[in-house]
Each structure stands twice: as structure tokens, then as C-alpha cells.
Design an enzyme around this catalytic site. Structure first.
Site, PDB file in Angstrom:
ATOM      1  N   GLN A 260       0.851  -1.180   0.000  1.00 27.16           N
ATOM      2  CA  GLN A 260       0.000   0.000   0.000  1.00 27.16           C
ATOM      3  C   GLN A 260       0.889   1.232   0.000  1.00 27.16           C
ATOM      4  O   GLN A 260       1.517   1.558   0.999  1.00 27.16           O
ATOM      5  CB  GLN A 260      -0.939   0.001   1.204  1.00 27.16           C
TER       6      GLN A 260
ATOM      7  N   ALA B 114       1.545   5.425  -0.967  1.00 33.80           N
ATOM      8  CA  ALA B 114       0.875   6.625  -0.478  1.00 33.80           C
ATOM      9  C   ALA B 114      -0.392   6.880  -1.276  1.00 33.80           C
ATOM     10  O   ALA B 114      -1.375   7.385  -0.770  1.00 33.80           O
ATOM     11  CB  ALA B 114       1.809   7.817  -0.595  1.00 33.80           C
ATOM     12  N   GLU B 115      -0.383   6.493  -2.524  1.00 36.46           N
ATOM     13  CA  GLU B 115      -1.468   6.890  -3.392  1.00 36.46           C
ATOM     14  C   GLU B 115      -2.361   5.734  -3.798  1.00 36.46           C
ATOM     15  O   GLU B 115      -3.522   5.933  -4.131  1.00 36.46           O
ATOM     16  CB  GLU B 115      -0.868   7.508  -4.658  1.00 36.46           C
ATOM     17  N   ALA B 116      -1.800   4.544  -3.819  1.00 34.71           N
ATOM     18  CA  ALA B 116      -2.540   3.443  -4.415  1.00 34.71           C
ATOM     19  C   ALA B 116      -2.187   2.117  -3.751  1.00 34.71           C
ATOM     20  O   ALA B 116      -1.195   2.011  -3.050  1.00 34.71           O
ATOM     21  CB  ALA B 116      -2.196   3.363  -5.899  1.00 34.71           C
ATOM     22  N   ARG B 117      -3.070   1.137  -4.006  1.00 38.01           N
ATOM     23  CA  ARG B 117      -2.731  -0.226  -3.605  1.00 38.01           C
ATOM     24  C   ARG B 117      -2.116  -0.917  -4.810  1.00 38.01           C
ATOM     25  O   ARG B 117      -2.583  -0.756  -5.940  1.00 38.01           O
ATOM     26  CB  ARG B 117      -3.977  -0.978  -3.169  1.00 38.01           C
TER      27      ARG B 117
ATOM     28  N   ASP C  27       6.900  14.022  -9.401  1.00 37.03           N
ATOM     29  CA  ASP C  27       7.074  13.414  -8.075  1.00 37.03           C
ATOM     30  C   ASP C  27       8.336  12.559  -8.062  1.00 37.03           C
ATOM     31  O   ASP C  27       8.300  11.376  -7.730  1.00 37.03           O
ATOM     32  CB  ASP C  27       5.846  12.567  -7.728  1.00 37.03           C
TER      33      ASP C  27
END
Lengths: 225, 335
Positions: A9, A11-14, A125
Site C-alpha cells: 500500500q 501513499a497513493e494506491a494499492r 514526483d
């Protein structure tokens, strides 16, 4: 998404892994962020899935290594892409590798970013967690033979297309800060990255000047508390 | 055992607190409040501090029930902050240190917030979101310093909220942010605003400009003030929670702490709590006594510095309007 296994998991997605059309596949699911207002969440998620897909395609076109894109499912908020069986992040690599390998890697990162910026792709990013080191021969070995490794850029959710020195400068600045906050010898690593970046771009003077400007901007904003 | 007194006056709050090895003896504060539609300026804020500092000092000493002889170290905010208010309070700290013949220590304001948060909440090594009227930083401890992992590239989130409150002419008492928070609770419709995250950095100036230009029109179009407050909070807090989550992941941290004046906003705490639950992290937050600028945090951080052996020469006890969180080596932390 049956038979897919959750592996991380972020920060943004699984992140799930499994087989799709017989290929080892990674699914990046930008699941609902419950803390966000639902409309805002949906809007941002779709924007980012689109941004990521576009940037990956554009990178592929100009010869920058990224995972191959297999499927976009906006409804389920998923991106299906190539899974690299044997890979580690540049962050993990730097923590363990010899100085010689770290120098080579830093240089390669600089050269790759140069190519990306020459084609006006802004990653948005950049961190050492968003750069993968992949063994091209599928071996689970990263610290013996550097020539067997390749560098793969991931996580283009905040990417966009822009030719301005400003956005490129900010892109480099974001990476510099990520390196400073996590690695032991940031000056050396980022210094080499910039050196390679300079060597491999034409318009680098503007970008580096912007980077210096953005760094100052960083210090200025400290005012009242 | 160390008893420390701390003087804080970097912005519109004037606070003096006394702490004895982590035990709160007193924490007194007064705030310079401007009329609706106006912000606080350095000259007038300094005047406010000058007029009130001795009364607050008396209160702090009386409440603590200690004899000033027992104080080990006098601490004051060295920076960052507004020049005139900082200097006003520093002069008082300098004077009492000489009157009482005590050592003087200048403390970084941001470090004060962080160390106060750590001792109040018991967080060990948290990733920190520091949000106030003048600062917006995501901070992680690494190689003996509090490193700024992400921050605002223009104005602070509190500044964005304060200035939005001025557009709506909301009251500045007890604080503009508090009044926005109360109105936002009644908001129903969410306007789409700019959302600006760059890696782990954020930007708020675009949102503020957007609001400055369109607030009047939006109000005519049927949105209420409550809706606008709600929309603004939802957007700016989502940006902060998102970058905090990214920092948590980047630093492999399981503790998240919110400090600074905006940190007492309950909606921000609620959003952060949901994020933390989703990824198995623990949230640490404090209430307005410790979140909002106060003297106690300066006393506590100063005491930690003092215990670790730091001493300052008189000529170094100056003020700095710009004083980064990462400019201070955290000699008191053993990890």
C-alpha cells in the site's frame, strides 16, 4: 482482479500483482481516499490515472524505460502494467550498493532525467522510491554486475507536459529534497545527477538557473510562525 | 532537574510558560486581535507585546508558584518570525536573564512546536506536519536534524485561511481559522478549486487568488459563505494530508504528528486520522493550548537544549527573521 495479490500500500494506491493475459502484471489501484470529499477524490483520481497513462506512453515513444501499459480501467480506478519480477527501488539500491555503483546509478539517473526533460515530460514526483532498478536478465542480483541493470521510471501520477525551465527546475528540486531527506551523502549523489543532466541536455543552463532560483525560494518562504 | 521559562512572541500571540522537566507549571498567553478584514502588522503587534509582556510574565510566575531563583534557564524565540515582535520579546528575556543572573538561550520556534508536540503526545519519532499562519512544512527526523521533506512553495496554509477570512470579513477573534472551521461545519456544496501538489510540496497562493477573484460572484450564484469555507478547507487540507501520507510512505514511518496553530482544526485532524487508519499509522495531535504558539514550548525546547549542554553567548542571543527548522542540530535527541 481475482487471483491478484496485494503486495503494497503506497501513499497513493494499492499495488497488486498477478497474471493478466499470461503476463506478470502489476495493478495500481487508486482506491478511494476516505479523507477526501468524494467529488474531489474522484476528480483527482481520474486526472492522475490519465496523467500517468499519457506520460508512460510518451516516455515509451522517446525511449525512456517505464513499465508497459496493459489496460486502463477508469471505473475501477486501475492501471494494469508490466510487473518486474526482480527489481528494487533506487532508494534500497543506494542503501546497500558500493560507492562505485552509487556513482554509476547517479549518473544514469541524471542522463535519464535529461532525456525526459528534453522531451518536455515533467515527472512531478521524483524520488528515489520512484526509480526502479531492474535486472534485465531476470536474475535476482543487483550488486554484482552493473551492466546487467536498467533503470525504470515509475509513478507518473503527477506528471504533465511542459517545456518551461520553471517546471523542469521544480522537478529537479523535488528530487534533490527527497534525496536530502533520506540518503547519507546527498550532495554527492545529487551532484553527479546534475553533472549527467548537464551533459545530456541542451537547454540545461536555463533549467539549472531555475533550480538555483527555486532553492532560494525554498529558503525565503520561512517567515512567521 | 531543570526549570525553564520560555518567552514567545514571533507573531500575534504573546506567550510565557514555565516547565519543570516536562511538568507544566504555567502557560499564559494573550493574542493581538485585529478588526475583521485586517491582518496584524509588525509595528502594532510589537506594541501589543510591549504593553502586555510584563503582565503576562507576572501571571506566569504567580501561576507556577516557583521562586524565580529556582529557574535554571531563560529561553526566548530567536526566530523565525516578524522582526519587531521578536525583538520586543527578546529584549525582555535578555533583561530578566540579567536581572536574575540566569543563562539565556534562543530557541527555534519550529523546534519548539515539534518538541512540545512530542512530549505532550508521547510520539517517539513521528513524521510531522507543521501548519500555522507562517509555516507549512512536512518534517522528518534524519541524521540529527529535523529535515524539511516537503513545504509550501509560496504562502503558508494559515496565511491562506486568514486572508480568505478577510475576504469574507470574518472576525479575527479568537482566530480567523477557528471561525472558518465553524462556518465550514455548516457547508453543503463543494466548489472545485485549484489543487496544487508538487511532489511533497504544496502551493496555496493560486487557491487564494482564485477565491479573491471569485468569492463575490460565487456568493451571488447561490453558494453560501459556509459553502466557501467548507470548499476551501476540503481542498487545502486534502493537499496537506496527501503530502503527509507521501512523506509517511517515503520515510517508512508509523507515527504522524500535527503541530502548529492550524493543527487544532478538528476537520484537519479528522482527515489525517482517516488517512492514518487506512495505512496502519498512529496520529498524534494536541489541542489549542499547545498547538497555538505558546511560551511553554519555547521553555521545553530550551530546557532540552540546556540539558544537552548547549549554552549561548550574549552576542549570539539575537533574533533571526528567517531561521529554518533544519538549521538546528538536535543535540538532545539520542537517535
Amino acid at each position: 482482479m481475482e487471483n491478484f495479490e496485494l503486495i503494497k500500500q503506497g501513499a497513493e494506491a494499492r499495488i497488486f500483482k498477478g497474471l493478466y493475459l499470461g503476463k506478470p502484471t502489476l495493478i495500481k489501484q487508486r482506491f478511494e481516499k476516505k479523507y477526501r470529499y468524494p467529488d474531489l477524490d474522484e476528480h483527482l483520481t481520474k486526472e492522475r490515472i490519465k496523467a500517468e497513462s499519457r506520460a508512460i506512453v510518451r516516455c515509451k515513444n522517446v525511449g525512456i524505460e517505464t513499465p508497459a501499459l496493459y489496460l486502463i480501467d477508469l471505473k475501477k480506478r486501475c492501471l494494469y502494467m508490466e510487473y518486474f519480477e526482480h527489481s528494487i527501488t533506487a532508494k534500497e539500491f543506494i542503501m546497500e550498493a558500493s560507492n562505485e555503483f552509487i556513482e554509476k546509478l547517479s549518473y544514469d539517473i541524471g542522463a535519464t532525467l535529461a532525456k525526459m526533460h528534453e522531451n518536455n515530460i515533467i515527472h512531478g514526483d521524483l524520488t528515489t522510491s520512484n526509480i526502479l532498478i531492474v535486472n534485465q536478465f531476470g536474475e535476482k542480483c543487483f550488486f554484482k554486475d552493473y551492466s546487467k541493470l536498467k533503470l525504470v521510471l515509475i509513478d507518473f501520477g503527477l506528471a504533465h507536459i511542459d517545456n518551461s525551465a520553471e517546471d523542469k527546475g521544480v522537478d529537479l528540486y523535488v528530487l534533490e529534497r527527497a534525496i536530502i531527506s533520506i540518503h547519507d551523502n546527498p550532495e554527492k549523489i545529487f551532484g553527479l545527477i546534475l553533472k549527467a543532466y548537464r551533459k545530456n541536455t541542451n537547454g540545461h543552463n536555463n533549467v539549472i538557473a531555475k533550480l538555483d532560483e527555486v532553492r532560494l525560494r525554498g529558503r525565503k518562504r520561512l517567515v512567521v510562525g | 532537574m531543570v526549570i525553564a521559562i520560555g518567552f514567545e512572541g514571533s507573531a500575534n500571540k504573546l506567550g510565557i510558560g514555565i516547565i519543570k522537566d516536562g511538568e507544566v507549571l504555567s502557560n499564559c498567553r494573550t493574542t493581538y486581535i485585529t478588526p475583521p478584514g485586517a491582518g496584524f502588522l509588525p509595528k502594532e503587534t510589537a506594541l501589543h507585546h510591549r504593553e502586555n509582556v510584563l503582565a503576562v510574565l507576572k501571571d506566569a510566575i504567580n501561576e507556577s508558584k516557583i521562586d524565580v531563583k529556582d529557574i535554571d534557564v531563560v529561553c526566548y524565540t530567536k526566530g523565525p518570525g516578524m522582526g519587531a515582535p521578536l525583538a520586543t520579546v527578546a529584549v525582555v528575556a535578555r533583561t530578566v536573564a540579567q536581572l536574575w543572573n540566569k543563562p539565556l538561550l534562543g530557541v527555534n520556534h519550529c523546534i519548539g512546536h515539534i518538541e512540545m508536540g512530542r512530549i505532550i503526545t508521547g510520539a517517539k519519532n513521528p513524521t510531522i506536519l507543521y501548519v500555522s499562519g507562517g509555516n507549512t512544512q512536512v518534517i522528518a527526523f534524519c541524521r540529527k536534524r529535523y529535515r524539511i521533506v516537503g513545504e509550501t512553495i509560496d504562502i503558508a496554509v494559515g496565511n491562506c485561511l486568514d486572508r480568505f477570512a478577510r475576504i469574507l470579513k470574518l472576525s479575527n477573534a479568537p482566530s480567523p481559522g477557528y471561525n472558518i472551521e465553524q462556518l465550514a461545519k455548516k457547508g453543503k456544496k463543494c466548489v472545485t478549486l485549484p489543487y496544487c501538489v508538487k511532489g511533497m510540496d504544496v502551493s496555496f497562493s493560486g487557491i487564494l487568488t482564485y477565491m479573491e477573484e471569485r468569492a463575490a460572484t460565487l456568493l451571488k450564484e447561490g453558494y453560501t459563505e459556509e459553502d466557501l469555507c467548507f470548499s476551501l478547507q476540503e481542498h487545502v487540507f486534502a493537499m496537506l494530508v496527501e503530502t503527509s501520507e507521501r512523506a509517511l510512505a517515503h520515510c517508512n514511518s508509523t507515527e504522524m504528528m500535527i503541530v502548529g496553530g492550524v493543527g487544532c482544526n478538528e476537520r484537519l485532524q479528522e482527515m489525517m486520522e482517516i488517512m492514518c487508519q487506512e495505512r496502519g499509522a498512529t496520529l498524534f495531535a494536541t489541542d489549542e493550548r499547545y498547538c497555538i504558539d505558546n511560551g511553554l514550548m519555547i521553555a521545553h525546547a530550551g530546557a532540552e537544549m540546556y540539558k544537552s549542554g548547549i549554552r549561548m553567548k550574549w552576542e549570539d542571543c539575537t533574533i533571526l527573521q528567517r531561521y529554518r527548522t533544519d538549521a538546528v542540530e538536535a543535540t538532545w535527541r539520542k537517535d
